[in-house]
Design a protein around this motif. Structure first.
Motif, mmCIF file in Angstrom:
data_model
loop_
_atom_site.group_PDB
_atom_site.id
_atom_site.type_symbol
_atom_site.label_atom_id
_atom_site.label_comp_id
_atom_site.label_asym_id
_atom_site.label_seq_id
_atom_site.Cartn_x
_atom_site.Cartn_y
_atom_site.Cartn_z
ATOM 1 N N GLY A 148 0.802 -1.215 0.000
ATOM 2 C CA GLY A 148 0.000 0.000 0.000
ATOM 3 C C GLY A 148 0.834 1.263 0.000
ATOM 4 O O GLY A 148 2.005 1.256 0.399
ATOM 5 N N TYR B 212 -1.358 4.364 -9.494
ATOM 6 C CA TYR B 212 -1.354 3.312 -8.461
ATOM 7 C C TYR B 212 -1.728 1.955 -9.053
ATOM 8 O O TYR B 212 -1.126 0.933 -8.722
ATOM 9 C CB TYR B 212 -2.330 3.646 -7.323
ATOM 10 N N ASP C 42 -2.251 -2.331 -3.610
ATOM 11 C CA ASP C 42 -3.469 -3.008 -3.143
ATOM 12 C C ASP C 42 -4.207 -2.215 -2.069
ATOM 13 O O ASP C 42 -5.263 -2.647 -1.598
ATOM 14 C CB ASP C 42 -3.084 -4.368 -2.531
ATOM 15 N N TYR C 43 -3.622 -1.081 -1.652
ATOM 16 C CA TYR C 43 -4.147 -0.359 -0.486
ATOM 17 C C TYR C 43 -3.714 1.091 -0.629
ATOM 18 O O TYR C 43 -2.563 1.365 -0.973
ATOM 19 C CB TYR C 43 -3.522 -0.984 0.758
ATOM 20 N N ILE D 100 -8.354 -1.847 -4.906
ATOM 21 C CA ILE D 100 -7.439 -1.228 -3.941
ATOM 22 C C ILE D 100 -8.245 -0.862 -2.694
ATOM 23 O O ILE D 100 -9.234 -0.140 -2.791
ATOM 24 C CB ILE D 100 -6.782 0.039 -4.561
#
Ligand code: GLA
Length: 402
Positions: A111, A138, A144-145, A176
């Motif tokens: 993340g 992103y 993923d975060y 995400i």
């Protein structure tokens, strides 16, 4: 015919409102690690790699910790000529993608952090006006975060700003987890259920048990006052959308009892469990607290019900949390400076959760008790519970209905 068309239009709007964020991303509170509490902006490639390695070798990954999140300080001070964010070239000499691939190769997720305003809290480029471009950036990197902060946001409407970023992430197409960090200033619990997976409820935490750290113009809040501030918020939390009382300070300087109490409370509150210590150098005690699977199971229970303060008896706060399958967790927390003796007669207590419609009634069910820190069974609810609890320590029990 006219009715059918109206129904279709209504359905279209309903689906669109509810399709705003990715579904099923955090059915239990997210678990992971974040760089801020220990490292602030002193982050780099080696730290991330070593942290990923330590999360695997310490057993944290096996206990459920999944996301490695780089907080503020990962960017260059300026965007490039095309307006793209640029990862700091000195801190991350091989680029961010290589690092993310490394984290993914360990079976972990990755993340990043940014801010809804024009600048991040540490003065790096914020996302205001670049939401769709940053979301594509992103998604291409494969994160993923995303933790999304609220500095330099004068004049912005929080609900609108966070909704725009949520839509941008959805449009970019990569699932995400979206972590809202506006410190609870605009009551995100009232509007963020379909915007993100978690929202901060308070200002920043500090590794202090029952007080504040005053910086003059702002202050950081200790563990117990943060827990106090969760009052009234539990009805807004549930699978996929969590109240976030901020990241963990376990291993960052409090006593062992205090660390244990902090961790227990966060689990009782169904809080995201984002470790904030240096996991490369943690003590066995810190590791044991962070990886107690029976305590973590309370946090991660699939019913997804946030616990609450049932009552306080002589400075011992009694938190309860309904779990799936007619089970409960109960945590006796001694907030005082002295050791306390508890004498809790289950037969005189009827614990009702009127919001989630659950009741712990020992006249109807003889519940079995298990001490989740000592990992031993400690009888049932027929007999009064008599225990000694040290200052700032907890007795945390699983109460099983069958
Ligand atoms: C804010 C957030 C913190 C951290 C810092 C980074 O204070 O609340 O969690 O992300 O910004 O600058």
């Amino acid at each position: 015919m006219k009715n059918k068309i109206l129904l279709l239009i209504a359905l279209f709007f309903f689906v669109n409102v509810h399709a705003q964020k990715f579904e099923n991303l955090a059915l239990t509170p997210p678990m992971g690690w974040n760089s801020w509490n220990t490292f602030q902006t002193n982050i780099n490639e080696d730290l991330v790699k070593q942290t990923a390695d330590a999360i695997v070798s310490s057993g944290m990954k096996a206990a459920g910790y999944e996301y490695i999140v780089l907080d503020d300080g990962w960017m260059e001070m300026e965007r490039d000529s095309a307006g793209n964010l640029v990862p700091d070239r000195k801190k991350f000499p091989h680029g961010m993608k290589v690092l993310i691939d490394y984290v993914h190769s360990k079976g972990l997720k990755f993340g990043l952090y940014n801010c809804a305003g024009t600048k991040t809290c540490a003065g790096y480029p914020g996302t205001r006006g670049y939401e769709y471009q940053d979301a594509r950036f992103y998604a291409n990197l494969g994160i993923d975060y995303l933790k999304f902060d609220w500095c330099s946001s004068d004049g912005l409407n929080a609900k609108e700003s966070y909704t725009t970023m949520s839509k941008a992430l959805k449009k970019a197409g990569r699932p995400i987890v979206f972590s809202l960090c506006e410190w609870g200033q605009n009551k995100p619990w009232e509007w963020a259920e379909n915007v993100g997976e978690l929202w901060r409820t308070t200002g920043d935490i500090t590794a202090k048990f029952d007080g504040y750290l005053d910086h003059g113009s702002w202050k950081q809040t200790g563990v117990m006052p943060i827990a106090d501030l969760q009052k009234g918020l539990r009805k807004y939390a549930g699978p996929g959308h969590w109240n976030d009382p901020d990241m963990l300070e376990v291993g960052n300087g409090m006593s062992t009892n205090e660390d244990r109490a902090h961790f227990s409370l966060w689990c009782m509150l169904a809080a995201p469990l984002i470790a904030g210590n240096d996991v490369r150098k943690m003590s066995e005690t810190t590791k044991d607290i962070l990886t107690n699977k029976e305590v973590i199971a309370v946090d991660q229970d699939k019913a997804g019900i946030e616990g609450f303060l049932y009552k306080t008896i002589d400075s011992v706060e009694i938190y309860v949390k309904p779990l799936s399958e007619n089970n409960w967790a109960i945590c006796f927390l001694n907030r005082s400076a002295e050791t306390k003796n508890i004498n809790f007669n289950w037969q005189n207590e009827v614990i009702n959760d009127t919001i989630f419609n659950r009741s712990l009634d020992t006249k109807k069910v003889n519940y079995q008790l298990r001490d989740l820190w000592k990992k031993v069974n400690v009888g049932d609810t027929k007999k009064p519970l008599k225990k000694q609890i040290e200052s700032h320590n907890v007795l945390m029990l699983k109460v099983s209905g069958r």
